[in-house]
Write an enzyme that holds these catalytic residues in place. Structure first.
Site, PDB file in Angstrom:
ATOM      1  N   GLY A 248       0.830  -1.201   0.000  1.00 43.09           N
ATOM      2  CA  GLY A 248       0.000   0.000   0.000  1.00 43.09           C
ATOM      3  C   GLY A 248       0.868   1.256   0.000  1.00 43.09           C
ATOM      4  O   GLY A 248       0.592   2.232  -0.710  1.00 43.09           O
ATOM      5  N   ASP A 249       1.931   1.228   0.784  1.00 40.93           N
ATOM      6  CA  ASP A 249       2.828   2.387   0.860  1.00 40.93           C
ATOM      7  C   ASP A 249       3.521   2.610  -0.490  1.00 40.93           C
ATOM      8  O   ASP A 249       3.755   3.742  -0.911  1.00 40.93           O
ATOM      9  CB  ASP A 249       3.893   2.157   1.947  1.00 40.93           C
ATOM     10  CG  ASP A 249       3.264   1.799   3.280  1.00 40.93           C
ATOM     11  OD1 ASP A 249       2.128   2.235   3.528  1.00 40.93           O
ATOM     12  OD2 ASP A 249       3.908   1.073   4.068  1.00 40.93           O
TER      13      ASP A 249
HETATM   14  N1  LIG Z   1      -1.519 -10.416  -4.119  1.00 43.52           N
HETATM   15  C1  LIG Z   1      -1.211  -9.342  -4.854  1.00 43.52           C
HETATM   16  N2  LIG Z   1      -0.972  -9.477  -6.182  1.00 43.52           N
HETATM   17  C2  LIG Z   1      -0.700  -8.411  -6.947  1.00 43.52           C
HETATM   18  N3  LIG Z   1      -0.629  -7.162  -6.471  1.00 43.52           N
HETATM   19  C3  LIG Z   1      -0.851  -6.953  -5.155  1.00 43.52           C
HETATM   20  C4  LIG Z   1      -1.150  -8.029  -4.271  1.00 43.52           C
HETATM   21  N4  LIG Z   1      -1.321  -7.518  -3.018  1.00 43.52           N
HETATM   22  C5  LIG Z   1      -1.140  -6.186  -3.129  1.00 43.52           C
HETATM   23  N5  LIG Z   1      -0.868  -5.840  -4.398  1.00 43.52           N
HETATM   24  C6  LIG Z   1      -0.661  -4.488  -4.956  1.00 43.52           C
HETATM   25  O1  LIG Z   1      -0.403  -3.564  -3.912  1.00 43.52           O
HETATM   26  C7  LIG Z   1      -1.469  -2.591  -3.824  1.00 43.52           C
HETATM   27  C8  LIG Z   1      -1.769  -2.278  -2.387  1.00 43.52           C
HETATM   28  O2  LIG Z   1      -2.085  -3.466  -1.700  1.00 43.52           O
HETATM   29  P1  LIG Z   1      -3.103  -3.543  -0.485  1.00 43.52           P
HETATM   30  O3  LIG Z   1      -2.867  -4.886   0.144  1.00 43.52           O
HETATM   31  O4  LIG Z   1      -4.468  -3.246  -0.938  1.00 43.52           O
HETATM   32  O5  LIG Z   1      -2.618  -2.337   0.441  1.00 43.52           O
HETATM   33  P2  LIG Z   1      -2.395  -2.261   2.022  1.00 43.52           P
HETATM   34  O6  LIG Z   1      -1.031  -2.900   2.216  1.00 43.52           O
HETATM   35  O7  LIG Z   1      -2.372  -0.806   2.333  1.00 43.52           O
HETATM   36  O8  LIG Z   1      -3.513  -3.007   2.674  1.00 43.52           O
HETATM   37  C9  LIG Z   1      -2.647  -3.221  -4.577  1.00 43.52           C
HETATM   38  O9  LIG Z   1      -3.503  -2.226  -5.082  1.00 43.52           O
HETATM   39  C10 LIG Z   1      -1.911  -4.001  -5.669  1.00 43.52           C
HETATM   40  O10 LIG Z   1      -1.491  -3.130  -6.705  1.00 43.52           O
HETATM   41  O1  LIG Z   2       1.321   2.124  11.768  1.00 44.06           O
HETATM   42  P1  LIG Z   2       0.624   0.818  11.569  1.00 44.06           P
HETATM   43  O2  LIG Z   2      -0.781   0.931  11.115  1.00 44.06           O
HETATM   44  O3  LIG Z   2       0.781  -0.087  12.783  1.00 44.06           O
HETATM   45  O4  LIG Z   2       1.349   0.078  10.380  1.00 44.06           O
HETATM   46  C1  LIG Z   2       2.733  -0.147  10.406  1.00 44.06           C
HETATM   47  C2  LIG Z   2       3.098  -1.233   9.470  1.00 44.06           C
HETATM   48  O5  LIG Z   2       2.640  -0.882   8.187  1.00 44.06           O
HETATM   49  C3  LIG Z   2       3.688  -0.996   7.246  1.00 44.06           C
HETATM   50  O6  LIG Z   2       4.153   0.312   7.020  1.00 44.06           O
HETATM   51  C4  LIG Z   2       3.194  -1.664   5.988  1.00 44.06           C
HETATM   52  O7  LIG Z   2       2.062  -0.967   5.495  1.00 44.06           O
HETATM   53  P2  LIG Z   2       1.232  -1.443   4.231  1.00 44.06           P
HETATM   54  O8  LIG Z   2       1.374  -2.936   4.117  1.00 44.06           O
HETATM   55  O9  LIG Z   2      -0.171  -0.975   4.500  1.00 44.06           O
HETATM   56  O10 LIG Z   2       1.805  -0.726   3.050  1.00 44.06           O
HETATM   57  C5  LIG Z   2       4.769  -1.807   7.933  1.00 44.06           C
HETATM   58  O11 LIG Z   2       6.035  -1.447   7.477  1.00 44.06           O
HETATM   59  C6  LIG Z   2       4.571  -1.474   9.378  1.00 44.06           C
HETATM   60  O12 LIG Z   2       4.965  -2.520  10.201  1.00 44.06           O
END
Ligand SMILES: Nc1ncnc2c1ncn2[C@@H]1O[C@H](COP(=O)(O)OP(=O)(O)O)[C@@H](O)[C@H]1O
Ligand SMILES: O=P(O)(O)OC[C@H]1O[C@](O)(COP(=O)(O)O)[C@@H](O)[C@@H]1O
Length: 310
Positions: A248-249
């Protein structure tokens, strides 16, 4: 300049094992200690994309020291305010499922909070302020509202990527961009969101309330971008998922890097999705070439409330 701000950084202790059994002794052999926290991840990816930025926030103790050194070695500029408390270690267990243990953030005093506010006051028109990650309950939301006000008054782009009650309150500051995942978008409206149709309609409500850009990320399903003028859906590229922490980041970084380089929101979104998936397909965060290799696989579709089916 792009400033990221991580109030609650972490070391992400990331370990892989074939089958994780709760309540048992599990032995692992592949271990990584990545600097983490959402703003820090955004900074690391921005730097890998060649986009200058500075990582702000709070760090302390041996873990805080490790994070700062790691970032500086990678060429990420940092300006952390020191805490007495040791920065948390988050545990990421990569097995047949991904299990995460995220610790609480630091207790911060008034002096430390005003120091951060001073740094935001020193920012200039056209800068970006990316407030990302969890915000400790001990800090009143009014403090973050004040930071958002400073951004609005100085024409600094305010990007928000947080969750829970803080997200609910801070969307009222009408950020330039927010990037909730499906679950976080649901939390905003006290519902469970499932599928792009529903995500679109709730993201549209946020846009109607005055936000600039809403990206709803949906893991392997891809993401949606909604703005005042358009709504598009992106399918994520397919690949071997290794570690989705930071995906997500990475999406946020790709969007900002591309937009800050003059591309429009749709192109920036596409680049962001490529970065998100490129991160999911490796252990650490993506490199520029990984993301660019996936770009042609990020298929975009314009959408409207009637024609989204899943
Ligand atoms: N299993 C996956 N396969 C392909 N792309 C992924 C997958 N998981 C995450 N991504 C990519 O990373 C982006 C952010 O992932 P997401 O899991 O929704 O965010 P977060 O980590 O903030 O919950 C998605 O929109 C997609 O582009
Ligand atoms: O501040 P929070 O919500 O505890 O999240 C921190 C965690 O999120 C992350 O930044 C990862 O975030 P995403 O998977 O949503 O991109 C990790 O590096 C970290 O451990």
């Amino acid at each position: 300049m792009i400033y990221t701000c991580t109030i609650t950084p972490s070391i992400d202790y990331t370990t892989y094992l074939p089958k994780f059994k709760t309540g048992k002794l599990n032995r692992t052999n592949d271990v990584h200690y990545y600097p983490g926290g959402k703003g820090i991840n955004v900074s690391r990816v921005l730097s890998r994309l060649g986009t200058p930025n500075q990582a702000l926030g709070f760090a302390g103790g041996f873990t805080g020291h490790y994070i700062e050194e790691f970032l500086q070695t990678e060429g990420v500029a940092t300006d952390f305010i020191q805490t007495e408390e040791i920065t948390r270690i988050n545990v990421k267990i990569k097995s047949d499922e991904e299990t995460e243990l995220n610790g609480p953030g630091p207790a911060l005093n008034e002096g430390q909070l005003s120091e951060l506010a001073e740094k935001v006051r020193a920012m200039e028109k056209g800068d970006w302020f990316v407030l990302a990650g969890s915000l400790p309950d001990s800090i009143p939301i009014s403090y973050f509202m004040e930071l958002a006000d400073i951004c609005r008054n100085r024409e600094i782009r305010f990007v928000l990527d947080t969750s829970g009650p803080a997200l609910k309150e801070l969307v009222k500051a009408k950020p330039f961009l927010i990037k909730p995942n499906e679950h976080e978008l649901g939390e905003l409206f006290d519902i469970e969101i499932s599928g792009k149709q529903q995500a679109l309609s709730y993201a549209s409500k946020l846009i109607e309330s005055g936000l600039g850009h809403v990206i709803v990320s949906m893991g392997g399903e891809g993401a949606l971008l909604v703005t005042k003028d358009e709504a598009v859906s992106a399918k994520a590229p397919k690949g071997q998922v290794v570690n989705t922490v930071g995906s997500g980041d990475s999406l946020v970084s790709g969007f900002i890097a591309s937009y800050a380089n003059g591309f429009d929101a749709i192109k920036a979104f596409r680049y962001g999705v490529a970065c998100g998936s490129a991160t999911a397909f490796r252990s650490d965060l993506c490199e520029k070439q990984d993301a660019e290799a996936l770009l042609s696989q990020v298929v975009l579709h314009p959408i409207n409330k009637e024609d989204v089916t899943s």
